[in-house]
Enzyme design. Structure first.
Site, PDB file in Angstrom:
ATOM      1  CE  LYS A  96      19.266 -12.336 -45.640  1.00  0.00           C
ATOM      2  NZ  LYS A  96      18.137 -11.018 -45.651  1.00  0.00           N
TER       3      LYS A  96
HETATM    4  P1  NAD Z   1       8.900 -15.790 -41.237  1.00  0.00           P
HETATM    5  O1  NAD Z   1       9.622 -17.080 -40.872  1.00  0.00           O
HETATM    6  O2  NAD Z   1       8.435 -14.926 -40.100  1.00  0.00           O
HETATM    7  O3  NAD Z   1       7.666 -16.239 -41.914  1.00  0.00           O
HETATM    8  C1  NAD Z   1       7.847 -17.048 -43.217  1.00  0.00           C
HETATM    9  C2  NAD Z   1       6.423 -17.544 -43.314  1.00  0.00           C
HETATM   10  O4  NAD Z   1       6.254 -18.210 -44.683  1.00  0.00           O
HETATM   11  C3  NAD Z   1       5.959 -18.529 -42.237  1.00  0.00           C
HETATM   12  O5  NAD Z   1       4.770 -18.411 -41.721  1.00  0.00           O
HETATM   13  C4  NAD Z   1       6.120 -19.952 -43.161  1.00  0.00           C
HETATM   14  O6  NAD Z   1       5.070 -20.713 -42.581  1.00  0.00           O
HETATM   15  C5  NAD Z   1       5.655 -19.505 -44.518  1.00  0.00           C
HETATM   16  N1  NAD Z   1       5.900 -20.439 -45.369  1.00  0.00           N
HETATM   17  C6  NAD Z   1       7.129 -21.038 -45.658  1.00  0.00           C
HETATM   18  N2  NAD Z   1       7.001 -21.861 -46.823  1.00  0.00           N
HETATM   19  C7  NAD Z   1       5.882 -21.497 -47.184  1.00  0.00           C
HETATM   20  C8  NAD Z   1       5.106 -22.017 -48.575  1.00  0.00           C
HETATM   21  N3  NAD Z   1       5.750 -22.771 -49.231  1.00  0.00           N
HETATM   22  N4  NAD Z   1       3.998 -21.472 -48.723  1.00  0.00           N
HETATM   23  C9  NAD Z   1       3.204 -20.584 -47.949  1.00  0.00           C
HETATM   24  N5  NAD Z   1       3.856 -20.260 -46.720  1.00  0.00           N
HETATM   25  C10 NAD Z   1       5.249 -20.600 -46.603  1.00  0.00           C
HETATM   26  O7  NAD Z   1       9.784 -15.076 -42.203  1.00  0.00           O
HETATM   27  P2  NAD Z   1       9.704 -13.341 -42.587  1.00  0.00           P
HETATM   28  O8  NAD Z   1      10.600 -12.688 -41.756  1.00  0.00           O
HETATM   29  O9  NAD Z   1       8.078 -13.147 -42.338  1.00  0.00           O
HETATM   30  O10 NAD Z   1       9.942 -13.594 -44.040  1.00  0.00           O
HETATM   31  C11 NAD Z   1       9.586 -13.697 -45.300  1.00  0.00           C
HETATM   32  C12 NAD Z   1      10.247 -13.544 -46.529  1.00  0.00           C
HETATM   33  O11 NAD Z   1      10.249 -12.003 -46.506  1.00  0.00           O
HETATM   34  C13 NAD Z   1      11.413 -14.260 -46.581  1.00  0.00           C
HETATM   35  O12 NAD Z   1      12.025 -14.394 -47.890  1.00  0.00           O
HETATM   36  C14 NAD Z   1      12.468 -12.939 -45.923  1.00  0.00           C
HETATM   37  O13 NAD Z   1      13.929 -13.148 -46.434  1.00  0.00           O
HETATM   38  C15 NAD Z   1      11.728 -11.919 -46.605  1.00  0.00           C
HETATM   39  N6  NAD Z   1      12.105 -10.328 -45.927  1.00  0.00           N
HETATM   40  C16 NAD Z   1      12.015 -10.451 -44.655  1.00  0.00           C
HETATM   41  C17 NAD Z   1      11.973  -9.132 -43.974  1.00  0.00           C
HETATM   42  C18 NAD Z   1      11.739  -8.808 -42.520  1.00  0.00           C
HETATM   43  O14 NAD Z   1      11.956  -8.003 -41.980  1.00  0.00           O
HETATM   44  N7  NAD Z   1      11.544 -10.044 -41.747  1.00  0.00           N
HETATM   45  C19 NAD Z   1      12.582  -7.989 -44.787  1.00  0.00           C
HETATM   46  C20 NAD Z   1      12.785  -8.421 -46.189  1.00  0.00           C
HETATM   47  C21 NAD Z   1      12.375  -9.508 -46.632  1.00  0.00           C
END
Ligand code: NAD
Length: 401
Positions: A96
């Site tokens: 990561k």
């Molecule tokens: P992203 O940046 O597209 O979205 C994150 C969202 O969370 C945003 O809409 C933001 O406004 C919101 N957010 C932040 N703080 C918040 C809070 N306190 N309350 C409510 N909403 C809040 O990111 P993503 O790609 O959707 O990733 C989200 C999570 O999923 C992360 O933890 C990431 O590590 C995990 N993840 C992502 C993937 C992927 O393929 N994108 C895969 C596995 C895990």
């Protein structure tokens, strides 16, 4: 988050009878790269890449642009990636990385500069058979395309297999964008089948409506007996007891709206934190790590928690929910859809093939169904106390074979 990941590994490893030496080896990272990115403006940023374990294949894991990125976070997320790829049976390891930066304060030109300079700092340590990064929070296909281009310029590699999560025109896979949300919906639906709840009416709420949360919401519309009551962004929660329209929310967010400005009949606005305590059957956590801790775990009313973010429930809260018979669908399985399709993208690049979206989704579905089957079966073994422990046991068995 690092502490929770390490405690979960230790607990599962002790359950398997591993000695302290083997547990320490599982916890240790293989390599930790830290460097500084200096922008043309003179601004300096801290950058990281942690490689946790490559016993099963090349390191694999995202690159995050966020002000909270630091070495401990990268260690935790790299560790969870190794456990995730192992739990899913993929021939990949875990890594990561990220840059400590607030992307909303950067111009597109600066984001490109950061992306290219990140690759200049790390290129010796990554590559199609060494370490294959992908997007994560605040990074996307465009950023990955810049990184691939920089990597090609430095190394001459034209396979495109150096990174996944590329745009489709640059060697990305169909189905990748929606994969994590889709995988989570499949995993939840499988778990509900095992619990005899497949035909029940269920209400759910999604914390975070970014890539993962928004696709989870839209794909969950295929289940007419599931009703989305609430979702949130970092500033507010939008809640409607009669149900929200996922596609409408999706379009609103595509237009970069904030939920505090979202309007729909019957929809109310609450604070961002209030989503945790809403009276729903399923709480989907799709924002950031440590969303539920000792401070707010008692507010939760849901009977199921789906970890779509990495490490959103800390160890104290996992123990609390286990006592209260709240099921936690663990992130190393629930959110593995992204890394599965990343793996499928990498295979397509290596074979110089392009698969249809149906083919990709079919393979994703098969991986998720098999993983939840393994998860439920393992959770029934004597001495296994909850689904997170079962997931870590599956992974550790593969990592220590
Ligand atoms: P992203 O940046 O597209 O979205 C994150 C969202 O969370 C945003 O809409 C933001 O406004 C919101 N957010 C932040 N703080 C918040 C809070 N306190 N309350 C409510 N909403 C809040 O990111 P993503 O790609 O959707 O990733 C989200 C999570 O999923 C992360 O933890 C990431 O590590 C995990 N993840 C992502 C993937 C992927 O393929 N994108 C895969 C596995 C895990």
């Amino acid at each position: 988050m690092l502490k929770t990941a390490q405690q979960l590994i230790t607990q599962a490893a002790q359950n398997l009878g591993l000695d302290q030496f083997s547990i320490d080896a599982l916890l240790a990272t293989d390599a930790e790269h830290q460097f500084e990115i200096e922008l043309d403006s003179g601004k300096k940023l801290h950058a990281y890449r942690v490689q946790h374990n490559n016993k099963l294949g090349p390191y694999k894991g995202g690159i995050r642009f966020h002000p909270d990125v630091d070495l401990d976070e990268a260690r935790a997320l790299a560790t969870l990636m190794s456990l995730k790829t192992a739990a899913m049976g993929l021939p990949l390891g875990g890594g990561k990385g990220g840059v400590s930066v607030n992307p909303s304060e950067m111009t597109d030109q600066e984001l490109e500069e950061i992306s290219r300079k990140y690759v200049r700092g790390i290129h010796e340590h990554i590559g199609p058979d060494k370490d294959v990064p992908a997007p994560d929070v605040n990074t996307n296909g465009t950023i990955i395309d810049w990184m691939v281009d920089e990597y090609e310029k430095i190394t001459g590699d034209t396979s495109k297999a150096s990174f996944t999560g590329k745009t489709i025109k640059n060697g990305g896979s169909l189905g990748r964008e929606a994969a994590t949300g889709r995988g989570g919906v499949i995993a939840l639906s499988e778990l509900l089948k095992y619990d005899g709840l497949a035909a029940e009416s269920l209400t759910f709420a999604i914390q975070g409506f970014g890539n993962v949360g928004s696709f989870f919401a839209v794909i969950a519309e295929q289940y007419p007996n599931w009703k989305l009551l609430a979702t949130s962004d970092s500033a507010s929660t939008v809640y409607s007891p009669s149900g929200l329209n996922a596609n409408d929310l999706f379009d609103f967010k595509e237009g970069r709206g904030r939920f505090s400005d979202y309007k729909a009949e019957g929809a109310k606005h609450l604070s961002a934190d209030e989503i945790i305590g809403l009276d729903v059957d399923v709480l989907v956590l799709a924002a950031l790590g440590d969303a539920i801790t000792e401070d707010n775990m008692r507010d939760v009313k849901a009977k199921y928690i789906v970890e779509m973010a990495n490490g959103p429930v800390d160890k104290a809260a996992i123990d609390y929910f286990t006592e209260r018979k709240v099921s936690i669908l663990p992130g190393i399985i629930a959110n593995a859809g992204g890394v599965i399709v990343s793996y499928l993208e990498w295979v397509q690049n290596k074979k110089n093939e392009h698969w249809t979206e149906e083919e990709v989704n079919q393979q994703l579905t098969e991986y998720m169904i098999e993983a939840v089957k393994n998860l439920v079966e393992t959770s029934k073994e004597p001495g296994v106390i909850n689904l997170p422990e079962a997931a870590f046991i599956i992974a550790i068995r593969r990592l220590t074979k």
